[in-house]
Scaffold this motif. Structure first.
Motif, PDB file in Angstrom:
ATOM      1  N   ALA A 130       2.127  -6.944  -8.919  1.00 47.89           N
ATOM      2  CA  ALA A 130       2.768  -7.106 -10.232  1.00 47.89           C
ATOM      3  C   ALA A 130       4.053  -7.931 -10.104  1.00 47.89           C
ATOM      4  O   ALA A 130       4.392  -8.714 -10.994  1.00 47.89           O
ATOM      5  CB  ALA A 130       3.056  -5.750 -10.855  1.00 47.89           C
ATOM      6  N   LEU A 131       4.771  -7.764  -8.995  1.00 49.51           N
ATOM      7  CA  LEU A 131       5.997  -8.539  -8.780  1.00 49.51           C
ATOM      8  C   LEU A 131       5.690 -10.003  -8.476  1.00 49.51           C
ATOM      9  O   LEU A 131       6.442 -10.905  -8.883  1.00 49.51           O
ATOM     10  CB  LEU A 131       6.793  -7.945  -7.614  1.00 49.51           C
ATOM     11  N   ILE A 132       4.619 -10.264  -7.768  1.00 47.62           N
ATOM     12  CA  ILE A 132       4.285 -11.615  -7.344  1.00 47.62           C
ATOM     13  C   ILE A 132       3.568 -12.405  -8.446  1.00 47.62           C
ATOM     14  O   ILE A 132       3.694 -13.629  -8.528  1.00 47.62           O
ATOM     15  CB  ILE A 132       3.399 -11.559  -6.080  1.00 47.62           C
ATOM     16  N   GLU A 133       2.821 -11.729  -9.284  1.00 47.36           N
ATOM     17  CA  GLU A 133       1.955 -12.380 -10.268  1.00 47.36           C
ATOM     18  C   GLU A 133       2.657 -13.428 -11.135  1.00 47.36           C
ATOM     19  O   GLU A 133       2.084 -14.517 -11.345  1.00 47.36           O
ATOM     20  CB  GLU A 133       1.282 -11.325 -11.148  1.00 47.36           C
ATOM     21  N   PRO A 134       3.871 -13.212 -11.631  1.00 48.35           N
ATOM     22  CA  PRO A 134       4.493 -14.240 -12.485  1.00 48.35           C
ATOM     23  C   PRO A 134       4.722 -15.566 -11.758  1.00 48.35           C
ATOM     24  O   PRO A 134       4.847 -16.610 -12.394  1.00 48.35           O
ATOM     25  CB  PRO A 134       5.842 -13.622 -12.874  1.00 48.35           C
ATOM     26  N   TYR A 135       4.754 -15.570 -10.452  1.00 47.69           N
ATOM     27  CA  TYR A 135       5.046 -16.784  -9.679  1.00 47.69           C
ATOM     28  C   TYR A 135       3.793 -17.477  -9.166  1.00 47.69           C
ATOM     29  O   TYR A 135       3.892 -18.489  -8.482  1.00 47.69           O
ATOM     30  CB  TYR A 135       5.959 -16.439  -8.495  1.00 47.69           C
ATOM     31  N   THR A 136       2.626 -16.935  -9.477  1.00 51.32           N
ATOM     32  CA  THR A 136       1.396 -17.574  -8.999  1.00 51.32           C
ATOM     33  C   THR A 136       0.746 -18.411 -10.062  1.00 51.32           C
ATOM     34  O   THR A 136       0.999 -18.333 -11.205  1.00 51.32           O
ATOM     35  CB  THR A 136       0.384 -16.544  -8.481  1.00 51.32           C
ATOM     36  N   TRP A 149       0.256  -1.624  -3.172  1.00 51.98           N
ATOM     37  CA  TRP A 149      -0.260  -2.963  -3.452  1.00 51.98           C
ATOM     38  C   TRP A 149      -0.148  -3.343  -4.916  1.00 51.98           C
ATOM     39  O   TRP A 149       0.206  -4.490  -5.242  1.00 51.98           O
ATOM     40  CB  TRP A 149      -1.708  -3.084  -2.986  1.00 51.98           C
ATOM     41  N   LYS A 150      -0.452  -2.446  -5.833  1.00 50.26           N
ATOM     42  CA  LYS A 150      -0.409  -2.778  -7.263  1.00 50.26           C
ATOM     43  C   LYS A 150       0.994  -3.186  -7.683  1.00 50.26           C
ATOM     44  O   LYS A 150       1.175  -4.144  -8.432  1.00 50.26           O
ATOM     45  CB  LYS A 150      -0.909  -1.616  -8.110  1.00 50.26           C
ATOM     46  N   GLY A 151       1.989  -2.481  -7.207  1.00 55.41           N
ATOM     47  CA  GLY A 151       3.372  -2.814  -7.538  1.00 55.41           C
ATOM     48  C   GLY A 151       3.784  -4.157  -6.968  1.00 55.41           C
ATOM     49  O   GLY A 151       4.454  -4.954  -7.637  1.00 55.41           O
ATOM     50  N   LEU A 152       3.380  -4.422  -5.733  1.00 51.71           N
ATOM     51  CA  LEU A 152       3.708  -5.705  -5.113  1.00 51.71           C
ATOM     52  C   LEU A 152       3.014  -6.859  -5.825  1.00 51.71           C
ATOM     53  O   LEU A 152       3.615  -7.906  -6.058  1.00 51.71           O
ATOM     54  CB  LEU A 152       3.321  -5.693  -3.636  1.00 51.71           C
ATOM     55  N   LEU A 203      -6.039  -1.122   8.820  1.00 52.12           N
ATOM     56  CA  LEU A 203      -6.154  -1.582   7.433  1.00 52.12           C
ATOM     57  C   LEU A 203      -6.312  -0.414   6.463  1.00 52.12           C
ATOM     58  O   LEU A 203      -5.750  -0.436   5.362  1.00 52.12           O
ATOM     59  CB  LEU A 203      -7.326  -2.555   7.306  1.00 52.12           C
ATOM     60  N   ILE A 204      -7.025   0.614   6.853  1.00 56.90           N
ATOM     61  CA  ILE A 204      -7.171   1.809   6.013  1.00 56.90           C
ATOM     62  C   ILE A 204      -5.811   2.469   5.819  1.00 56.90           C
ATOM     63  O   ILE A 204      -5.442   2.851   4.710  1.00 56.90           O
ATOM     64  CB  ILE A 204      -8.192   2.783   6.630  1.00 56.90           C
ATOM     65  N   GLU A 205      -5.053   2.572   6.910  1.00 55.94           N
ATOM     66  CA  GLU A 205      -3.735   3.183   6.827  1.00 55.94           C
ATOM     67  C   GLU A 205      -2.797   2.338   5.956  1.00 55.94           C
ATOM     68  O   GLU A 205      -2.028   2.874   5.154  1.00 55.94           O
ATOM     69  CB  GLU A 205      -3.142   3.358   8.220  1.00 55.94           C
ATOM     70  N   MET A 206      -2.855   1.024   6.082  1.00 56.87           N
ATOM     71  CA  MET A 206      -2.005   0.139   5.281  1.00 56.87           C
ATOM     72  C   MET A 206      -2.331   0.275   3.789  1.00 56.87           C
ATOM     73  O   MET A 206      -1.435   0.251   2.947  1.00 56.87           O
ATOM     74  CB  MET A 206      -2.174  -1.317   5.712  1.00 56.87           C
ATOM     75  N   ASP A 207      -3.605   0.417   3.459  1.00 62.65           N
ATOM     76  CA  ASP A 207      -3.989   0.608   2.055  1.00 62.65           C
ATOM     77  C   ASP A 207      -3.396   1.891   1.482  1.00 62.65           C
ATOM     78  O   ASP A 207      -3.100   1.974   0.305  1.00 62.65           O
ATOM     79  CB  ASP A 207      -5.515   0.629   1.904  1.00 62.65           C
ATOM     80  N   GLN A 208      -3.222   2.897   2.328  1.00 59.52           N
ATOM     81  CA  GLN A 208      -2.668   4.170   1.866  1.00 59.52           C
ATOM     82  C   GLN A 208      -1.148   4.118   1.756  1.00 59.52           C
ATOM     83  O   GLN A 208      -0.562   4.793   0.924  1.00 59.52           O
ATOM     84  CB  GLN A 208      -3.076   5.296   2.817  1.00 59.52           C
TER      85      GLN A 208
END
Length: 44
Positions: free
Chosen positions: A38-44, A33-36, A24-29
């Motif tokens: 931002a792409l998903i937010e309009p559909y939630t 996440w912020k970009g992803l 999980l630490i490696e995945m965070d690096q």
């Protein structure tokens, strides 16, 4: 003589972490996440 705190950097480095936590630490690096989010937010 002053007593050193238990959570010094040298003791933190020696504590082994479970593989799941390391993953999980490696995945965070690696994942932008912020970009992803931002792409998903309009559909939630």
């Amino acid at each position: 003589m002053k007593q050193r705190p238990l959570s010094t950097p040298s003791t933190q480095a020696s504590v082994s972490r479970p593989p799941k936590e390391l993953f999980l630490i490696e995945m965070d690096q690696v994942v932008p996440w912020k970009g992803l989010l931002a792409l998903i937010e309009p559909y939630t």
